[in-house]
Design an enzyme around this catalytic site. Structure first.
Site, PDB file in Angstrom:
ATOM      1  N   VAL A 191       0.816  -1.221   0.000  1.00 19.01           N
ATOM      2  CA  VAL A 191       0.000   0.000   0.000  1.00 19.01           C
ATOM      3  C   VAL A 191       0.850   1.272   0.000  1.00 19.01           C
ATOM      4  O   VAL A 191       0.298   2.374  -0.034  1.00 19.01           O
ATOM      5  CB  VAL A 191      -0.977   0.042   1.203  1.00 19.01           C
ATOM      6  CG1 VAL A 191      -1.971  -1.087   1.132  1.00 19.01           C
ATOM      7  CG2 VAL A 191      -0.222   0.056   2.527  1.00 19.01           C
ATOM      8  N   LYS A 192       2.181   1.140   0.017  1.00 18.35           N
ATOM      9  CA  LYS A 192       3.036   2.324   0.066  1.00 18.35           C
ATOM     10  C   LYS A 192       3.226   2.922  -1.334  1.00 18.35           C
ATOM     11  O   LYS A 192       2.659   2.448  -2.313  1.00 18.35           O
ATOM     12  CB  LYS A 192       4.379   1.953   0.704  1.00 18.35           C
ATOM     13  CG  LYS A 192       4.289   1.478   2.146  1.00 18.35           C
ATOM     14  CD  LYS A 192       3.618   2.479   3.048  1.00 18.35           C
ATOM     15  CE  LYS A 192       3.834   2.256   4.530  1.00 18.35           C
ATOM     16  NZ  LYS A 192       3.638   0.922   5.037  1.00 18.35           N
ATOM     17  N   ILE A 193       4.044   3.954  -1.432  1.00 21.58           N
ATOM     18  CA  ILE A 193       4.185   4.721  -2.675  1.00 21.58           C
ATOM     19  C   ILE A 193       4.699   3.842  -3.806  1.00 21.58           C
ATOM     20  O   ILE A 193       4.182   3.853  -4.918  1.00 21.58           O
ATOM     21  CB  ILE A 193       5.129   5.925  -2.462  1.00 21.58           C
ATOM     22  CG1 ILE A 193       4.752   6.717  -1.212  1.00 21.58           C
ATOM     23  CG2 ILE A 193       5.146   6.807  -3.711  1.00 21.58           C
ATOM     24  CD1 ILE A 193       3.363   7.287  -1.209  1.00 21.58           C
TER      25      ILE A 193
END
Length: 401
Positions: A191-193
Site C-alpha cells: 500500500v506504500k508509494i
C-alpha cells in the site's frame, strides 16, 4: 450487491514489473544477487543519499538503524504515539526504554515544541533519549530542521521513519537525502508509494553506519578483509563480528522495487492530484482536512480527515461502519501506540498524550492510491457527505469540480 469495493490503498503493478520479476526467476540469482544493489542505487540516487541498505521489511530497517545508532539496554528511544507500533517496537527490540512525544494538532506529526520542552526536563533528570524516531505521518515530514537542531544540542541520533514518505520533499530536497536525519527508513509494503511486495531500506550518508547496517542485516558477518579481526584465509573466508540477523531482501523483491522506481514520480504526482481533488470536493463538510506544512511536500501515502463531531449526529464508529457498509475500505491510522495493551503494561495510560488521543477519536483514512478513479472518488465523497447529512451540497460541488 454494493456498487464498489474500494480499498484504502492498493499497489499498481504493470507488465514491466511482472517482466522484471520473471527475468530474475530466469536468472542464476534469486537472492544475494546483483538486483538488490541495483535497487539500492536507484533509491539512493532518487533521494540524493550516499548509501542505501535494503532489508526484508521496514521494521527490520528500523531495528538495525537503532542498533547501528548504538541503542541498547539502559538507553531511551522517543517517538510519536501516532504511528504504527514498529516505530516504538524497534527500541524495545534493542532492550531500550520507549517514550513518546505528543503530536502537533495540525500536522499530526511529533510536535517539535513539545519535544524541546521534554528534552529540557529530561536533561535535568539525566534521562535524555539516545534515539528519536521522527515519523513522517501520511507522507509529510516533521519539522525536521527544528528537531535536527535539538539533536545537535542534546546529542541524540535522529532517525526519520519515512515509511510513508518516499518521493516526498522537505525544504526543496528529497526526503532521505540526509540533510537532517542521520538515517532514513523507507517501506515498500504494497500500500506504500512504491512496492517490492515486502521490503524496507535504510538510507544514510555515513560510510561507517552503512557498513554496520550491511553486517547487521546478514548475521553480523563480513567478507571484507579490512573489517576482519583475524587474518584473512582466502576468497572464501568470512567472519561474524557481532550478533546480526537474517534481514536480507531477495532479488525477486528487489526486481519489483527497482521496476517500480521508474514510475515513482508518476505515482506521487497522481496521489497529489487526488489529494487536491479531495480538498476541493470535501470543502464545506464538517471535516478537518489535511494540513500542508510549509516547506514539506507530502507524498500522500494517506489522506486522513477528522470528523468535527460537534457538528454531526453520527459517531466516528457509525461513520466508519456506514462507509465500510457502502463498500469503501476506510481505515484508521493509528491507534495511539501508548494505548496498546503491551505499552500500558510498560506504564503508559489514557490521557498521557491527549492530542494523539483526540485525533484518534476523530480520524478516518479515505481511499487514496494511483488507480483510484474520479468516479470512485466521487462515490467516496457522496457516501461520506450522505453519512454526514450534507449530501446535496457535496454533490453540487462534485458536479462542478
Amino acid at each position: 450487491m454494493m456498487p464498489y469495493q474500494i480499498p484504502y490503498g492498493r499497489q499498481n503493478i504493470d507488465q514491466a514489473d511482472i517482466d522484471a520479476v520473471v527475468a530474475v526467476l530466469n536468472s542464476p540469482w534469486l537472492t544475494q544477487g546483483p538486483t538488490i544493489e541495483c535497487f539500492e542505487r536507484a533509491v539512493a540516487a532518487h533521494c540524493q543519499a550516499d548509501f542505501a541498505i535494503a532489508v526484508c521489511n521496514a521494521t527490520a530497517a528500523l531495528h538495525i538503524a537503532c542498533l547501528a545508532a548504538g541503542l541498547g539496554p539502559g538507553d531511551r528511544l522517543w517517538t510519536s504515539p501516532n504511528t504504527f507500533v514498529a516505530s516504538a517496537n524497534c527500541g524495545r527490540y534493542c532492550g531500550a526504554e520507549v517514550d513518546f512525544v505528543d503530536i502537533d494538532p495540525l500536522t499530526l506529526n511529533l510536535d517539535a515544541g513539545l519535544l524541546a520542552r521534554k528534552l529540557e526536563a529530561a536533561e535535568l533528570n539525566g534521562r535524555l533519549p539516545k534515539v528519536v524516531v521522527a515519523v513522517a505521518f501520511s507522507g509529510q515530514s516533521c519539522d525536521m530542521q527544528s528537531i535536527a537542531r535539538l539533536a545537535e544540542r542534546y546529542g541524540f541520533t535522529l532517525i526519520e521513519d519515512a515509511a510513508h514518505a518516499i518521493g516526498a520533499g522537505y525544504l526543496g530536497r528529497p526526503v532521505g537525502c540526509g540533510d537532517h536525519a542521520v538515517m532514513t527508513i523507507f517501506s515498500f509494503h504494497p500500500v506504500k508509494i512504491v512496492t517490492s511486495a515486502e521490503g524496507g531500506m535504510v538510507l544514510t550518508n555515513d560510510p561507517q553506519l552503512a557498513a554496520r547496517l550491511r553486517r547487521l542485516r546478514s548475521h553480523g558477518i563480513t567478507g571484507e578483509p579490512a573489517q576482519m579481526k583475524v587474518p584473512d584465509h582466502g576468497l572464501w573466508y568470512y567472519q561474524q563480528l557481532e550478533l546480526g540477523f537474517n534481514y536480507r531482501m531477495t532479488d525477486l523483491h528487489a526486481a519489483l522495487g527497482l521496476s517500480q522506481m521508474s514510475r515513482i514520480d508518476e505515482f506521487v504526482a497522481k496521489r497529489r492530484e487526488l489529494a487536491a481533488r479531495y480538498d476541493r470536493l470535501l470543502a464545506g463538510l464538517p471535516l478537518t482536512l489535511p494540513y500542508n506544512q510549509p516547506g514539506a511536500e507530502s507524498a500522500w501515502h494517506l489522506y486522513v480527515v477528522r470528523l468535527q463531531l460537534e457538528y454531526i449526529q453520527s459517531s466516528q464508529r457509525e461513520v466508519f461502519e456506514a462507509l465500510r457498509g457502502a463498500g469503501i475500505g476506510v481505515n484508521l491510522h493509528y491507534i495511539p501506540v501508548h494505548l496498546q495493551p503491551y505499552y500500558q503494561e510498560q506504564g503508559f495510560a489514557e490521557g498521557d498524550f491527549p492530542e494523539a488521543e483526540r485525533y484518534f477519536g476523530e480520524a478516518i483514512s479515505l481511499p487514496l492510491f494511483p488507480d483510484l478513479t474520479e468516479e470512485q472518488q466521487d462515490y467516496v465523497v457522496a457516501q461520506l457527505s450522505q453519512v454526514l447529512g450534507q449530501a446535496s451540497s457535496a454533490n453540487s460541488r462534485a458536479r462542478h469540480a
